[in-house]
Structures are given as structure tokens and as C-alpha cells.
Design a protein around this motif. Sequence first.
Motif, PDB file in Angstrom:
ATOM      1  N   ASN A 229       0.826  -1.213   0.000  1.00 16.99           N
ATOM      2  CA  ASN A 229       0.000   0.000   0.000  1.00 16.99           C
ATOM      3  C   ASN A 229       0.862   1.266   0.000  1.00 16.99           C
ATOM      4  OD1 ASN A 229       0.852  -0.153   2.621  1.00 16.99           O
ATOM      5  ND2 ASN A 229      -1.136   0.272   3.554  1.00 16.99           N
ATOM      6  N   TRP A 230       2.032   1.170  -0.637  1.00 12.48           N
ATOM      7  CA  TRP A 230       2.839   2.368  -0.860  1.00 12.48           C
ATOM      8  C   TRP A 230       2.169   3.248  -1.920  1.00 12.48           C
ATOM      9  CZ3 TRP A 230       7.057  -1.753  -1.484  1.00 12.48           C
ATOM     10  CH2 TRP A 230       7.658  -2.030  -0.255  1.00 12.48           C
ATOM     11  N   CYS A 231       2.470   4.534  -1.907  1.00 13.49           N
ATOM     12  CA  CYS A 231       1.916   5.443  -2.918  1.00 13.49           C
ATOM     13  C   CYS A 231       2.461   5.054  -4.296  1.00 13.49           C
ATOM     14  CB  CYS A 231       2.342   6.883  -2.656  1.00 13.49           C
ATOM     15  SG  CYS A 231       2.052   7.446  -0.975  1.00 13.49           S
ATOM     16  N   PRO A 232       1.648   5.217  -5.341  1.00 22.76           N
ATOM     17  CA  PRO A 232       2.178   4.941  -6.688  1.00 22.76           C
ATOM     18  C   PRO A 232       3.423   5.804  -6.940  1.00 22.76           C
ATOM     19  CG  PRO A 232      -0.191   5.304  -6.754  1.00 22.76           C
ATOM     20  CD  PRO A 232       0.257   5.634  -5.345  1.00 22.76           C
ATOM     21  N   GLY A 233       4.481   5.167  -7.407  1.00 19.11           N
ATOM     22  CA  GLY A 233       5.718   5.913  -7.697  1.00 19.11           C
ATOM     23  C   GLY A 233       6.721   5.906  -6.561  1.00 19.11           C
ATOM     24  N   CYS A 234       6.340   5.407  -5.384  1.00 15.04           N
ATOM     25  CA  CYS A 234       7.275   5.348  -4.246  1.00 15.04           C
ATOM     26  C   CYS A 234       8.492   4.493  -4.623  1.00 15.04           C
ATOM     27  CB  CYS A 234       6.563   4.737  -3.045  1.00 15.04           C
ATOM     28  SG  CYS A 234       7.646   4.521  -1.617  1.00 15.04           S
ATOM     29  N   GLY A 235       9.674   4.944  -4.225  1.00 13.99           N
ATOM     30  CA  GLY A 235      10.895   4.216  -4.551  1.00 13.99           C
ATOM     31  C   GLY A 235      10.980   2.841  -3.910  1.00 13.99           C
TER      32      GLY A 235
ATOM     33  N   GLY B 205       7.797   2.510   9.688  1.00 13.20           N
ATOM     34  CA  GLY B 205       7.857   3.534   8.639  1.00 13.20           C
ATOM     35  C   GLY B 205       7.199   2.933   7.412  1.00 13.20           C
ATOM     36  N   CYS B 206       7.011   3.745   6.363  1.00 17.80           N
ATOM     37  CA  CYS B 206       6.440   3.173   5.129  1.00 17.80           C
ATOM     38  C   CYS B 206       7.282   1.977   4.698  1.00 17.80           C
ATOM     39  CB  CYS B 206       6.442   4.225   4.024  1.00 17.80           C
ATOM     40  SG  CYS B 206       5.351   5.615   4.343  1.00 17.80           S
ATOM     41  N   SER B 207       8.608   2.152   4.730  1.00 15.34           N
ATOM     42  CA  SER B 207       9.510   1.099   4.279  1.00 15.34           C
ATOM     43  C   SER B 207       9.432  -0.147   5.162  1.00 15.34           C
ATOM     44  CB  SER B 207      10.940   1.623   4.260  1.00 15.34           C
ATOM     45  OG  SER B 207      11.223   2.197   5.518  1.00 15.34           O
ATOM     46  N   GLY B 208       9.041   0.031   6.416  1.00 24.55           N
ATOM     47  CA  GLY B 208       8.967  -1.091   7.348  1.00 24.55           C
ATOM     48  C   GLY B 208       7.952  -2.142   6.933  1.00 24.55           C
ATOM     49  N   ARG B 209       7.036  -1.745   6.061  1.00 22.63           N
ATOM     50  CA  ARG B 209       6.015  -2.713   5.623  1.00 22.63           C
ATOM     51  C   ARG B 209       6.609  -3.813   4.743  1.00 22.63           C
ATOM     52  NH1 ARG B 209       2.650   2.248   3.429  1.00 22.63           N
ATOM     53  NH2 ARG B 209       1.643   2.987   5.323  1.00 22.63           N
ATOM     54  N   ILE B 210       7.839  -3.606   4.295  1.00 22.28           N
ATOM     55  CA  ILE B 210       8.422  -4.489   3.278  1.00 22.28           C
ATOM     56  C   ILE B 210       8.486  -5.955   3.734  1.00 22.28           C
ATOM     57  CG2 ILE B 210      10.890  -4.260   3.887  1.00 22.28           C
ATOM     58  CD1 ILE B 210      11.353  -3.780   0.815  1.00 22.28           C
TER      59      ILE B 210
ATOM     60  N   ASP C 175      16.239   5.300   1.958  1.00 21.49           N
ATOM     61  CA  ASP C 175      16.577   6.647   2.411  1.00 21.49           C
ATOM     62  C   ASP C 175      15.846   7.677   1.536  1.00 21.49           C
ATOM     63  OD1 ASP C 175      17.832   8.997   3.111  1.00 21.49           O
ATOM     64  OD2 ASP C 175      19.874   8.309   2.704  1.00 21.49           O
ATOM     65  N   ASN C 176      14.802   8.308   2.110  1.00 23.73           N
ATOM     66  CA  ASN C 176      14.060   9.313   1.325  1.00 23.73           C
ATOM     67  C   ASN C 176      14.145  10.708   1.934  1.00 23.73           C
ATOM     68  OD1 ASN C 176      12.376   8.985   3.493  1.00 23.73           O
ATOM     69  ND2 ASN C 176      10.821   7.838   2.372  1.00 23.73           N
ATOM     70  N   GLN C 177      15.011  10.852   2.916  1.00 25.72           N
ATOM     71  CA  GLN C 177      15.288  12.150   3.557  1.00 25.72           C
ATOM     72  C   GLN C 177      14.064  12.799   4.197  1.00 25.72           C
ATOM     73  OE1 GLN C 177      16.447  11.644   0.311  1.00 25.72           O
ATOM     74  NE2 GLN C 177      18.639  11.976   0.355  1.00 25.72           N
TER      75      GLN C 177
ATOM     76  N   TYR D 242      10.313  11.782   6.936  1.00 27.38           N
ATOM     77  CA  TYR D 242       9.431  10.788   7.554  1.00 27.38           C
ATOM     78  C   TYR D 242       8.153  10.744   6.725  1.00 27.38           C
ATOM     79  CZ  TYR D 242      12.309  10.605  11.804  1.00 27.38           C
ATOM     80  OH  TYR D 242      13.331  10.426  12.702  1.00 27.38           O
ATOM     81  N   GLY D 243       7.931   9.661   5.991  1.00 29.34           N
ATOM     82  CA  GLY D 243       6.767   9.570   5.111  1.00 29.34           C
ATOM     83  C   GLY D 243       5.512   9.089   5.827  1.00 29.34           C
ATOM     84  N   LEU D 244       5.669   8.067   6.674  1.00 31.38           N
ATOM     85  CA  LEU D 244       4.483   7.456   7.307  1.00 31.38           C
ATOM     86  C   LEU D 244       3.712   8.464   8.161  1.00 31.38           C
ATOM     87  CD1 LEU D 244       3.041   4.650   7.666  1.00 31.38           C
ATOM     88  CD2 LEU D 244       4.310   4.433   9.785  1.00 31.38           C
TER      89      LEU D 244
ATOM     90  N   PRO E 265      13.014   7.684  -3.410  1.00 31.59           N
ATOM     91  CA  PRO E 265      12.227   8.923  -3.274  1.00 31.59           C
ATOM     92  C   PRO E 265      10.822   8.728  -2.701  1.00 31.59           C
ATOM     93  CG  PRO E 265      13.363   8.897  -5.371  1.00 31.59           C
ATOM     94  CD  PRO E 265      13.545   7.524  -4.781  1.00 31.59           C
ATOM     95  N   CYS E 266      10.460   9.667  -1.820  1.00 31.55           N
ATOM     96  CA  CYS E 266       9.084   9.762  -1.316  1.00 31.55           C
ATOM     97  C   CYS E 266       8.381  10.779  -2.213  1.00 31.55           C
ATOM     98  CB  CYS E 266       9.084  10.228   0.142  1.00 31.55           C
ATOM     99  SG  CYS E 266       7.420  10.616   0.750  1.00 31.55           S
ATOM    100  N   VAL E 267       7.564  10.267  -3.130  1.00 33.23           N
ATOM    101  CA  VAL E 267       6.961  11.161  -4.137  1.00 33.23           C
ATOM    102  C   VAL E 267       5.832  12.011  -3.549  1.00 33.23           C
ATOM    103  CG1 VAL E 267       7.553   9.725  -6.129  1.00 33.23           C
ATOM    104  CG2 VAL E 267       5.425   9.265  -4.884  1.00 33.23           C
ATOM    105  N   THR E 268       5.347  11.635  -2.382  1.00 31.19           N
ATOM    106  CA  THR E 268       4.202  12.347  -1.803  1.00 31.19           C
ATOM    107  C   THR E 268       4.632  13.539  -0.945  1.00 31.19           C
ATOM    108  OG1 THR E 268       2.947  10.304  -1.829  1.00 31.19           O
ATOM    109  CG2 THR E 268       2.103  12.050  -0.396  1.00 31.19           C
ATOM    110  N   TYR E 269       5.685  13.367  -0.144  1.00 37.90           N
ATOM    111  CA  TYR E 269       6.029  14.427   0.804  1.00 37.90           C
ATOM    112  C   TYR E 269       7.354  15.126   0.530  1.00 37.90           C
ATOM    113  CZ  TYR E 269       2.067  12.647   3.370  1.00 37.90           C
ATOM    114  OH  TYR E 269       0.798  12.259   3.703  1.00 37.90           O
ATOM    115  N   ASN E 270       8.254  14.499  -0.197  1.00 39.69           N
ATOM    116  CA  ASN E 270       9.534  15.167  -0.448  1.00 39.69           C
ATOM    117  C   ASN E 270       9.557  15.693  -1.879  1.00 39.69           C
ATOM    118  OD1 ASN E 270      12.177  15.999  -0.798  1.00 39.69           O
ATOM    119  ND2 ASN E 270      13.036  14.348   0.448  1.00 39.69           N
TER     120      ASN E 270
HETATM  121 FE1  SF4 Z   1       6.465   6.083  -0.215  1.00 39.48          FE
HETATM  122 FE2  SF4 Z   1       6.310   8.591   0.710  1.00 39.48          FE
HETATM  123 FE3  SF4 Z   1       4.081   7.307   0.048  1.00 39.48          FE
HETATM  124 FE4  SF4 Z   1       5.447   6.580   2.209  1.00 39.48          FE
HETATM  125  S1  SF4 Z   1       4.408   8.541   1.898  1.00 39.48           S
HETATM  126  S2  SF4 Z   1       4.577   5.191   0.668  1.00 39.48           S
HETATM  127  S3  SF4 Z   1       7.581   6.917   1.551  1.00 39.48           S
HETATM  128  S4  SF4 Z   1       5.748   7.883  -1.332  1.00 39.48           S
END
Ligand code: SF4
Length: 284
Positions: free
Chosen positions: A10-16, A45-50, A115-117, A119-121, A194-199
Motif C-alpha cells: 500500500n505504498w503510494c504509486p511511484g514510491c521508490g 515507517g512506510c519502508s517497514g512494511r516491506i 533513504d528518502n530524507q 518521515y513519510g508514514l 524517493p518519497c513522491v508524496t512528501y519530499n
Molecule cells: Fe512512499 Fe512517501 Fe508514500 Fe510513504 S508517503 S509510501 S515513503 S511515497
Amino acid sequence: KDFRNSVKPNWCPGCGDFSVQAAIQRASANVGLEPHELAVISGIGCSGRISGYINSYGFHGIHGRALPIAQGVKMANRDLTVIASGGDGDGFAIGMGHTVHAIRRNIDVTYIVMDNQIYGLTKGQTSPRSEVGFKTKSTPEGSIESSLSVMELALTSGATFVAQSFSTNLKELTSLIEQGIQHKGFSLINVFSPCVTYNKVNTYDWFKENLTSLSTIEGYDANNRMQAMHTLMEHNGLVTGLIYQNAHQPSYQQLVHGYSEEPLSKADLGMTEEKFDELVAEFM
Ligand code: SF4
């Protein structure tokens, strides 16, 4: 050897992070692992879901604690390949103490940081990897703290395997994860994801413009720690490829007196039913 499962990320479309998931799955298959031979341990974190998105053993731990759990898993289940993963906020802020000590301990775990520089979650706050001046909800006037130079820190902490990649470069990332898994000791792989939503600063285009591949630096020698440090400092840490490897340093396991490759979870500890009852009685 199919490391895919039926869980839809359930990451955002385009999330690295999607590419990192694919790279772990491909690398694990390429080195000949079966799903039951791999454990993926993640933090928060978002990445923690992996850890839930890979067909292997998995454990979604608590914030900043992927590494203590991963090291425990490795020591008790020595025949498992253990990958720890998480984000820069998870591993380089609350979890930084564990990161440094796992590096110097050189236990045979591969740590992959997305590393997306930011906090996305929690919807976009400045992280230890954000640059000075970075504006978010937590630093509306711009960050006044310097960004943590993680690769340099790893080198000075005694790291035996340090690599960095970009999530769009699936081929390089897969190869680095394969090398990390095969390395006998702790391997740190930092992935610009990259965090496409917040960065909106460190975007795909920003990384493409600013990253330098070590393969383009003539005479670069990944066995030369001094050269690795100079190169990182020259490029403000924005390099990709295998930065440093010392394949001669024994791993933690190799140095433990009397260490056996037999997993503790399968070892005969001489425990009988009577002994077990006695042990339990002691605590009653
Ligand atoms: Fe990826 Fe950012 Fe969306 Fe989290 S908020 S899933 S890091 S794009």
C-alpha cells in the motif's frame, strides 16, 4: 524460488520502495535461496512494511529496533540469511545506536535502508538525512541541523561492506544486495528511495542530476577505505555503487569462541522433560 506473495503493497504509486522490494526478491533468487532460507526483519515507517511483502520469514518490529531483532534471529537461526530493512528515520535517528554497534560487531546481516530524507508514514517531517534548509511541517523555516553523513559514519565505525544505490537502478541495486548477502559480515546498503508524496526536493530528477556512479570514477578501488572516504566527502555522499568492502575481516560469528553453524533453534541442548520441569519449578 518465488519470493513474491499475494499481499499488495500500500505504498503510494511511484514510491521508490517498490524497486527495493523487487531487488530483494530478485537478489535472493539469484543467490540461490529458497523462501524458507530467508528472514526479512523491518522497523517502523512506510519502508517497514516491506517484511510483509516478501515471501519469506518476516518480522515487522518496532521503531528503530529492526537490527537488534535481526541479530537475535541470526544468532538463533544461523542457517537463515537475514535481511534487516527500514527507512532513514527508523535506522539513522531512533535506531542509530543499534546501527553503529551492529556495524562494528560485524554480524552476518544485510541492512537495507530506504533513504528518502523525510518521515513519510507520519506525513512529512524532517529526518536526520534532510539537508540544511529543508522545509517541512516540523521545520517550517528550514532545517537548521546538518544532514547525517551515514556512509562516512559507517566507514569510521569499522564497516566491512558499505554500498549505496538509487531505486531506479534495479540492476545495480540487485547486484549490490547479492554481494551484501554473500559478504561474510555486516553489510550496509543505503538506497535513495524517493518519497513522491512528501519530499518535493529530493525527487527522481534531483537524484539523477546529483548522483555520481563510482563506475565513472577512474581507478576507484572499493578495497581502499581512505579513497572511499575522500570520494564520499568530495561528492557530499552522493555516490552509488560498492563504496567499500573488506572481505578479510572475520565476522562476529567467526570470532565467537566455540561458535557452531548449527542453529541454536535446532541444537540438542540436552533438555529432557524432567529437566524442563525442574527448570520451570525454579521459577514457580
Ligand atoms: Fe512512499 Fe512517501 Fe508514500 Fe510513504 S508517503 S509510501 S515513503 S511515497
